[in-house]
Design an enzyme around this catalytic site. Structure first.
Site, PDB file in Angstrom:
ATOM      1  N   SER A 127      51.998  41.346  34.276  1.00  0.00           N
ATOM      2  CA  SER A 127      51.222  40.829  35.408  1.00  0.00           C
ATOM      3  C   SER A 127      51.958  41.086  36.711  1.00  0.00           C
ATOM      4  O   SER A 127      53.190  41.149  36.742  1.00  0.00           O
ATOM      5  CB  SER A 127      51.042  39.319  35.192  1.00  0.00           C
ATOM      6  OG  SER A 127      50.639  38.695  36.374  1.00  0.00           O
ATOM      7  N   TYR A 152      54.628  30.342  32.594  1.00  0.00           N
ATOM      8  CA  TYR A 152      53.769  31.469  32.203  1.00  0.00           C
ATOM      9  C   TYR A 152      54.293  32.766  32.811  1.00  0.00           C
ATOM     10  O   TYR A 152      54.477  33.769  32.121  1.00  0.00           O
ATOM     11  CB  TYR A 152      52.309  31.227  32.642  1.00  0.00           C
ATOM     12  CG  TYR A 152      51.501  32.507  32.606  1.00  0.00           C
ATOM     13  CD1 TYR A 152      51.132  33.085  31.391  1.00  0.00           C
ATOM     14  CD2 TYR A 152      51.152  33.188  33.785  1.00  0.00           C
ATOM     15  CE1 TYR A 152      50.434  34.290  31.351  1.00  0.00           C
ATOM     16  CE2 TYR A 152      50.464  34.382  33.753  1.00  0.00           C
ATOM     17  CZ  TYR A 152      50.102  34.929  32.535  1.00  0.00           C
ATOM     18  OH  TYR A 152      49.432  36.122  32.500  1.00  0.00           O
ATOM     19  N   LYS A 156      56.122  36.597  31.221  1.00  0.00           N
ATOM     20  CA  LYS A 156      55.836  38.017  31.505  1.00  0.00           C
ATOM     21  C   LYS A 156      57.116  38.731  31.934  1.00  0.00           C
ATOM     22  O   LYS A 156      57.420  39.829  31.473  1.00  0.00           O
ATOM     23  CB  LYS A 156      54.762  38.135  32.596  1.00  0.00           C
ATOM     24  CG  LYS A 156      53.401  37.616  32.155  1.00  0.00           C
ATOM     25  CD  LYS A 156      52.888  38.344  30.930  1.00  0.00           C
ATOM     26  CE  LYS A 156      51.688  37.706  30.304  1.00  0.00           C
ATOM     27  NZ  LYS A 156      51.344  38.235  28.981  1.00  0.00           N
TER      28      LYS A 156
END
Ligand code: NAD
Ligand code: UFG
Length: 342
Positions: A127, A152, A156
């Site tokens: 992302s 979160y 990534k």
């Protein structure tokens, strides 16, 4: 024919990618998705669009033995596109261990299986969140990454590091991490799209559900940023363009066109769109006015980010095609389909 495993195949981006893979017709496709954020109805939707029915194995990728059993059962596997992850930023702040466990364990198990079963090609969903708040725009793959704002986001950032460290020593596996900007929209048929399990936090599903009368009017988070109209700028990219990039990245790896065993690509349209411009694009596409108000800034929001995706164009031959109008029109068509279905 070789087989591609799509993890998270019942989810938003995974299902659109399966549609692209099936339409391309070069591979068989299987999915692993434990349906924690999706439903098996997606498999029917994929079939309605492509005329092809694929199998989803409803197992948890954190279960190594169960994951190994799928690899054993499919000796023709040549690649994995690993979408499966938990992705709600707010929930990850409230329940960090759940996110670290799910997103790391599933990635590690996939990599263990790929190594053990010599499944050569891996694509990982990353992302633009890895860039954090950045002044130098547009963002290239060489732009610095920054400390993640949420657990979160950290899955990534660290997920990419896990992949890079593993590929360095792997005998059998090569990989690509694709850094998505803001995937939105739905299949142009309106038969498949994003289906947030809970109240959506992201802009486009909030707009479509609000326009459908399912949610209160939109609040634009901040109208006093130092941008052309005071609202935040993002790089919205049609989910079908993102899906196509995965197919091209798989071909690129499969045909040995990669220069490195581990590579990273940005996937964005390259165009920065403000929240007010996104609202106007929706109004034009849907032919209706949207009720909204301007509220406070949302904590953690970056003011502006958009992509330089020329590396993906140069190496993968990929370029985003859809306009913000296409994105909004398809998202609205999907919302209307859902309402008819209900
Ligand atoms: P999604 O939630 O719609 O799809 C993910 C799927 O993975 C879900 O169907 C879920 O049930 C499944 N899953 C999660 N954990 C699992 C596990 N342990 N075992 C088996 N299945 C599991 O999400 P999406 O929007 O399609 O996102 C796909 C990927 O792209 C994710 O890795 C996400 O972090 C990443 N990504 C998404 C966006 C976005 O805005 N949608 C942006 C950047 C990156
Ligand atoms: N926005 C509103 N009102 C809303 C929802 C969003 O004004 O009700 C604005 C946001 O402030 C932002 C823009 O619309 O300016 C886009 O917001 P999204 O939540 O749709 O997307 P983000 O760019 O904030 O989030 C994305 C991904 C996350 C990722 C995050 C990190 O969706 O997965 O980037 O930067 F973690």
């Amino acid at each position: 024919m070789s087989t591609i495993l799509v993890t998270g195949g019942c989810g938003y981006i995974g299902s659109h990618t399966i549609i692209e893979l099936l339409n391309q017709g070069l591979h068989d496709v299987i999915s692993i998705d434990n349906l924690v954020n999706s439903s098996e109805k997606t498999i029917d939707r994929i079939e309605a669009i492509t005329g092809k029915r694929i199998v989803n194995y409803s197992i948890d990728l954190c279960d190594l033995a169960a994951t190994q059993a799928i690899f054993e059962h499919h000796p023709d596997l040549t690649g994995v596109i690993h979408f499966a992850a938990l992705k709600a930023v707010g929930e990850s702040v409230a329940e960090p261990l759940k996110y670290y466990h799910n997103n790391f364990e599933s990635l590690i198990n996939i990599l263990k299986c790929c190594e053990a079963f010599a499944v050569k090609d891996v694509i990982f969903s990353s992302s633009c969140t890895v860039y954090g708040s950045i002044d130098q725009l547009p963002v290239t793959e060489n732009s610095p990454v920054s400390r993640a704002e949420s657990p979160y986001g950290n899955t990534k950032l660290v997920g990419e590091e896990i992949l890079r460290d593993f590929i360095r020593i792997s005998k059998n596996v090569q990989a690509i991490a694709l850094r998505y900007f803001n995937p939105v929209g739905a299949h142009p048929t309106g038969l498949n799209g994003e289906l947030p399990a809970n109240k959506p936090n992201n802009l486009v599903p909030f707009i479509t559900q609000s326009a459908a009368g399912l949610l209160p009017p939109l609040t634009v988070f901040g109208g006093d940023y130092d941008t052309r109209d005071g609202s935040c700028i993002r790089d919205y990219i049609h989910v079908c363009d993102i899906a196509e990039a995965h197919v091209m990245a798989m071909d690129y790896l499969g045909n040995g066109k990669n220069t490195d065993a581990y590579e990273v690509f940005n996937l964005g349209s390259g165009e920065g769109v403000t929240v007010f411009e996104a609202v106007q694009a929706f109004e034009k596409a849907a032919g209706m006015k949207l009720k909204y108000m301007v509220g406070d800034r949302r904590p953690g929001d970056v003011m502006a980010i958009y992509s330089d995706s020329s590396k993906a164009e140069k190496y993968l031959g990929w370029k985003a095609k859809a306009s913000i109008h296409d994105m909004m029109a398809s998202a609205w068509k999907w919302q209307q389909h859902l309402m008819q279905e209900a």
